[in-house]
Design a protein around this motif. Structure first.
Motif, PDB file in Angstrom:
ATOM      1  N   ALA A  27      -1.036   6.577  -2.529  1.00  0.00           N
ATOM      2  CA  ALA A  27       0.362   6.256  -2.812  1.00  0.00           C
ATOM      3  C   ALA A  27       0.926   7.095  -3.951  1.00  0.00           C
ATOM      4  O   ALA A  27       2.128   7.337  -4.024  1.00  0.00           O
ATOM      5  CB  ALA A  27       0.500   4.769  -3.137  1.00  0.00           C
ATOM      6  N   ALA A  28       0.057   7.571  -4.842  1.00  0.00           N
ATOM      7  CA  ALA A  28       0.503   8.340  -6.008  1.00  0.00           C
ATOM      8  C   ALA A  28       0.614   9.838  -5.728  1.00  0.00           C
ATOM      9  O   ALA A  28       1.010  10.606  -6.604  1.00  0.00           O
ATOM     10  CB  ALA A  28      -0.458   8.108  -7.180  1.00  0.00           C
ATOM     11  N   GLN A  84       1.960   7.647   6.754  1.00  0.00           N
ATOM     12  CA  GLN A  84       2.211   6.840   5.566  1.00  0.00           C
ATOM     13  C   GLN A  84       2.832   7.651   4.439  1.00  0.00           C
ATOM     14  O   GLN A  84       3.700   7.158   3.719  1.00  0.00           O
ATOM     15  CB  GLN A  84       0.902   6.216   5.070  1.00  0.00           C
ATOM     16  CG  GLN A  84       0.515   4.922   5.758  1.00  0.00           C
ATOM     17  CD  GLN A  84      -0.727   4.326   5.142  1.00  0.00           C
ATOM     18  OE1 GLN A  84      -1.819   4.887   5.219  1.00  0.00           O
ATOM     19  NE2 GLN A  84      -0.578   3.197   4.495  1.00  0.00           N
ATOM     20  N   GLN A  85       2.388   8.886   4.262  1.00  0.00           N
ATOM     21  CA  GLN A  85       2.845   9.639   3.105  1.00  0.00           C
ATOM     22  C   GLN A  85       4.114  10.455   3.357  1.00  0.00           C
ATOM     23  O   GLN A  85       4.732  10.937   2.413  1.00  0.00           O
ATOM     24  CB  GLN A  85       1.744  10.560   2.599  1.00  0.00           C
ATOM     25  CG  GLN A  85       1.420  11.762   3.460  1.00  0.00           C
ATOM     26  CD  GLN A  85       0.505  12.727   2.733  1.00  0.00           C
ATOM     27  OE1 GLN A  85      -0.053  12.432   1.673  1.00  0.00           O
ATOM     28  NE2 GLN A  85       0.342  13.904   3.289  1.00  0.00           N
ATOM     29  N   ASN A 125       0.813  -1.219   0.000  1.00  0.00           N
ATOM     30  CA  ASN A 125       0.000   0.000   0.000  1.00  0.00           C
ATOM     31  C   ASN A 125       0.845   1.267   0.000  1.00  0.00           C
ATOM     32  O   ASN A 125       0.339   2.350  -0.319  1.00  0.00           O
ATOM     33  CB  ASN A 125      -0.951   0.007   1.196  1.00  0.00           C
ATOM     34  CG  ASN A 125      -2.179  -0.840   0.953  1.00  0.00           C
ATOM     35  OD1 ASN A 125      -2.735  -0.840  -0.140  1.00  0.00           O
ATOM     36  ND2 ASN A 125      -2.606  -1.574   1.962  1.00  0.00           N
ATOM     37  N   SER A 126       2.114   1.156   0.364  1.00  0.00           N
ATOM     38  CA  SER A 126       3.007   2.313   0.320  1.00  0.00           C
ATOM     39  C   SER A 126       3.350   2.696  -1.113  1.00  0.00           C
ATOM     40  O   SER A 126       3.847   3.792  -1.370  1.00  0.00           O
ATOM     41  CB  SER A 126       4.301   2.016   1.083  1.00  0.00           C
ATOM     42  OG  SER A 126       5.155   1.156   0.330  1.00  0.00           O
ATOM     43  N   GLY A 127       3.101   1.776  -2.055  1.00  0.00           N
ATOM     44  CA  GLY A 127       3.434   2.039  -3.453  1.00  0.00           C
ATOM     45  C   GLY A 127       4.887   1.775  -3.778  1.00  0.00           C
ATOM     46  O   GLY A 127       5.318   1.959  -4.919  1.00  0.00           O
ATOM     47  N   ARG A 128       5.665   1.307  -2.808  1.00  0.00           N
ATOM     48  CA  ARG A 128       7.092   1.075  -3.014  1.00  0.00           C
ATOM     49  C   ARG A 128       7.424  -0.398  -3.243  1.00  0.00           C
ATOM     50  O   ARG A 128       8.548  -0.746  -3.596  1.00  0.00           O
ATOM     51  CB  ARG A 128       7.887   1.591  -1.815  1.00  0.00           C
ATOM     52  CG  ARG A 128       7.889   3.120  -1.708  1.00  0.00           C
ATOM     53  CD  ARG A 128       8.582   3.603  -0.464  1.00  0.00           C
ATOM     54  NE  ARG A 128       8.678   5.068  -0.476  1.00  0.00           N
ATOM     55  CZ  ARG A 128       9.730   5.748  -0.905  1.00  0.00           C
ATOM     56  NH1 ARG A 128      10.784   5.088  -1.374  1.00  0.00           N
ATOM     57  NH2 ARG A 128       9.744   7.069  -0.888  1.00  0.00           N
ATOM     58  N   TYR A 129       6.456  -1.266  -3.012  1.00  0.00           N
ATOM     59  CA  TYR A 129       6.674  -2.706  -3.180  1.00  0.00           C
ATOM     60  C   TYR A 129       5.535  -3.305  -4.003  1.00  0.00           C
ATOM     61  O   TYR A 129       4.435  -2.759  -4.062  1.00  0.00           O
ATOM     62  CB  TYR A 129       6.742  -3.402  -1.824  1.00  0.00           C
ATOM     63  CG  TYR A 129       8.007  -3.121  -1.049  1.00  0.00           C
ATOM     64  CD1 TYR A 129       9.056  -4.038  -1.023  1.00  0.00           C
ATOM     65  CD2 TYR A 129       8.161  -1.921  -0.351  1.00  0.00           C
ATOM     66  CE1 TYR A 129      10.219  -3.777  -0.312  1.00  0.00           C
ATOM     67  CE2 TYR A 129       9.328  -1.650   0.358  1.00  0.00           C
ATOM     68  CZ  TYR A 129      10.350  -2.582   0.373  1.00  0.00           C
ATOM     69  OH  TYR A 129      11.507  -2.305   1.059  1.00  0.00           O
ATOM     70  N   ALA A 133       5.716   4.940 -13.385  1.00  0.00           N
ATOM     71  CA  ALA A 133       4.884   4.434 -14.490  1.00  0.00           C
ATOM     72  C   ALA A 133       3.532   3.960 -13.972  1.00  0.00           C
ATOM     73  O   ALA A 133       2.483   4.203 -14.581  1.00  0.00           O
ATOM     74  CB  ALA A 133       5.610   3.296 -15.206  1.00  0.00           C
ATOM     75  N   LYS A 134       3.537   3.299 -12.814  1.00  0.00           N
ATOM     76  CA  LYS A 134       2.284   2.812 -12.229  1.00  0.00           C
ATOM     77  C   LYS A 134       1.407   3.974 -11.771  1.00  0.00           C
ATOM     78  O   LYS A 134       0.196   4.002 -12.012  1.00  0.00           O
ATOM     79  CB  LYS A 134       2.587   1.894 -11.052  1.00  0.00           C
ATOM     80  CG  LYS A 134       1.353   1.377 -10.332  1.00  0.00           C
ATOM     81  CD  LYS A 134       1.707   0.415  -9.229  1.00  0.00           C
ATOM     82  CE  LYS A 134       2.209  -0.893  -9.775  1.00  0.00           C
ATOM     83  NZ  LYS A 134       2.411  -1.911  -8.721  1.00  0.00           N
ATOM     84  N   PHE A 135       2.023   4.965 -11.105  1.00  0.00           N
ATOM     85  CA  PHE A 135       1.260   6.103 -10.598  1.00  0.00           C
ATOM     86  C   PHE A 135       0.665   6.934 -11.730  1.00  0.00           C
ATOM     87  O   PHE A 135      -0.425   7.486 -11.602  1.00  0.00           O
ATOM     88  CB  PHE A 135       2.139   6.978  -9.709  1.00  0.00           C
ATOM     89  CG  PHE A 135       2.613   6.287  -8.456  1.00  0.00           C
ATOM     90  CD1 PHE A 135       1.861   5.280  -7.871  1.00  0.00           C
ATOM     91  CD2 PHE A 135       3.815   6.650  -7.868  1.00  0.00           C
ATOM     92  CE1 PHE A 135       2.287   4.637  -6.720  1.00  0.00           C
ATOM     93  CE2 PHE A 135       4.255   6.020  -6.714  1.00  0.00           C
ATOM     94  CZ  PHE A 135       3.492   5.016  -6.136  1.00  0.00           C
ATOM     95  N   ALA A 136       1.393   7.035 -12.833  1.00  0.00           N
ATOM     96  CA  ALA A 136       0.881   7.782 -13.983  1.00  0.00           C
ATOM     97  C   ALA A 136      -0.387   7.121 -14.522  1.00  0.00           C
ATOM     98  O   ALA A 136      -1.347   7.805 -14.911  1.00  0.00           O
ATOM     99  CB  ALA A 136       1.946   7.864 -15.072  1.00  0.00           C
TER     100      ALA A 136
END
Length: 258
Positions: free
Chosen positions: A228-229, A147-148, A59-63, A89-92
């Protein structure tokens, strides 16, 4: 639980892996299954990762969780740290986070600022003329705020030497509480002393809330709640503003005041 699993599903990347053999026959392909608390997720050393730990990291977007093929030819699930390029790329693809209810994109920020940061520096509308301003409203004991912070800190460090971009932290806690917290969780912002009062005056009653104000004093990005983005889209907004309206080319810029 359903909300958590839905969030995880958005962040996971499905990866197909094939065993490397010398034969030319068809290889078995393992697909990423639906993940829940019964899923066995391994770290890089082959150890099982606790459910709370791996869901927090995903959920952190890093893994992300990938399907790998073990030496015995069987499929397994592994927790893998993503590269920055892969994360971006995922966040975009995820698109911008939902807008907050406290600001309106394209409208003037609309408040007079006369604030002092922890280091004694004064921050006013006049001082922020022609700057891109990132303001983050948060407090220590909120899980979403915590978290952010690592992503926001990383972003702030990136622009530390850029005098045209200012990061202002608006913490709701008292100075002592914040400074103690920052010893273990750094945030390379200018931290304003009267954050609770400023939040109230601006009508920001939900945290975390982040807003980006352009060189003309107009709100160009804002969101409330953890996503996460978020840091990616703040950074992308900054770069767009630097390209389309560099501070050196803009005259009579100011944060609109009342």
């Amino acid at each position: 639980m359903r909300t958590l699993l839905y969030t995880i599903a958005l962040l996971l990347t499905v990866t197909f892996a094939q065993a490397q053999t010398s034969t030319s026959g068809p290889q078995k392909v393992y697909r990423l299954p639906r993940l829940d608390e019964r899923s066995v997720i391994l770290d890089s050393a082959g150890r099982k990762v606790d459910y709370t730990a791996w869901t927090t990291l995903v959920n952190s977007g890093r893994y992300e969780v990938k399907v790998i093929v073990m030496e015995n030819g069987k499929g397994a699930l592994r927790l893998v740290k993503m590269t920055k390029a892969a994360r971006d790329a995922k966040f975009a693809k995820m698109g911008k986070p939902a807008e907050s209810p406290f600001f309106t994109t394209g409208q003037a920020f609309g408040k007079k600022l006369k604030e002092k940061s922890y280091n004694g520096e004064q921050w006013t509308n006049e001082k922020l003329k022609g700057k891109i301003v990132v303001m983050s409203f948060w407090y220590v004991n909120d899980i979403q705020c915590r978290q952010q912070l690592p992503d926001l800190n990383e972003l702030a460090v990136t622009y530390k030497a850029d005098g045209d971009v200012v990061f202002l932290s608006v913490p709701l806690d008292d100075k002592k509480t914040v400074e103690e917290f920052l010893k273990y969780s750094p945030l390379a912002y200018q931290h304003l002393e009267n954050g609770k009062e400023l939040s109230s005056r601006l009508g920001v009653v939900g945290q975390p809330t982040d807003v980006v104000i352009d060189q003309h004093g107009l709100v160009q990005y804002h969101t409330t709640g953890y996503n996460a983005a978020n840091a990616y889209w703040i950074g992308r907004t900054i770069e767009t503003l630097k390209t389309t309206a560099g501070a050196a080319d803009v005259k009579e810029l100011t944060l609109a005041s009342k």
